[in-house]
Design an enzyme around this catalytic site. Sequence first.
Site, mmCIF file in Angstrom:
data_model
loop_
_atom_site.group_PDB
_atom_site.id
_atom_site.type_symbol
_atom_site.label_atom_id
_atom_site.label_comp_id
_atom_site.label_asym_id
_atom_site.label_seq_id
_atom_site.Cartn_x
_atom_site.Cartn_y
_atom_site.Cartn_z
ATOM 1 C CB SER A 1 -0.449 -0.180 1.906
ATOM 2 O OG SER A 1 -2.073 1.146 0.979
ATOM 3 C CG HIS B 1 -5.846 -2.840 0.801
ATOM 4 N ND1 HIS B 1 -4.840 -2.079 -0.421
ATOM 5 C CD2 HIS B 1 -5.254 -2.222 1.768
ATOM 6 C CE1 HIS B 1 -4.428 -1.803 -0.067
ATOM 7 N NE2 HIS B 1 -4.248 -1.164 0.664
#
Length: 248
Positions: free
Chosen positions: A95, A227
């Site tokens: 990320s 995610h």
Amino acid sequence: MTPLHRRTPVLRTFHEAPDATSRLVCFPHAGGSAPYYFALSLALSPAVEVLGMQYPGRMDRSGEPAAEDIATLADEAATLIAAAPQPPPALFGHSMGALVAFETARRLEQQHGITPSALIVSGMRSPSQPRRSQDWDREEVLLDELRLLAGTHPGLLENEELRELFLPVLRSDFRAVSTYPGDTTTVLSCPITAFTGDEDPVTPDGMEHWAAHTSAPFTTRSFPGDHFYLTGFPAPVVEGIRAALVRR
């Protein structure tokens, strides 16, 4: 292997690996901290020395102001890595950490003459793609983003006292990502491997744009999950990382 600032406030080792022939420096997501990579270190040691970067503003660096730009974090990491460049490290970032890892790799190559052995990026659009602009000063905007990414326990989001503890650091991290100026020209010499979860808002197709940033081999791989598909580093993710470390 030359020691890389063991047990400093910035780069952390979790397991002794004196005979390791490979080094992997890991960069956390927004709001994350170095111990997120403890499980990965456990899985890869002693063959690989795993280090996690501790960003300012959290845990034992809580007395330092959180960085609000990617460049500050990459400058710090590249300087420390360049002080002990052998063996050339692989870099892994998830990320926000993917941008920090990329910028660290760029600095190592362009400023220090060190080509990382590999760059592994996860769950983040490439530097050549535009960033979303959000008003992170609004708490509800911040909370909506956390709900979308599904990496924070709902109970934490509902507790006002706990929100006051962790939201300031997250706000700084999200600002760092949204104000990242991007990069459409840098082409690294190291291989790039791009990971994502098959339910991640950052789609596998979106990760393909990382290919433009390397003159070496490029590979993508998708794993089951959202995610935060890599939390706890299940065996398929560890094997994917291990494969990327030996790919040239």
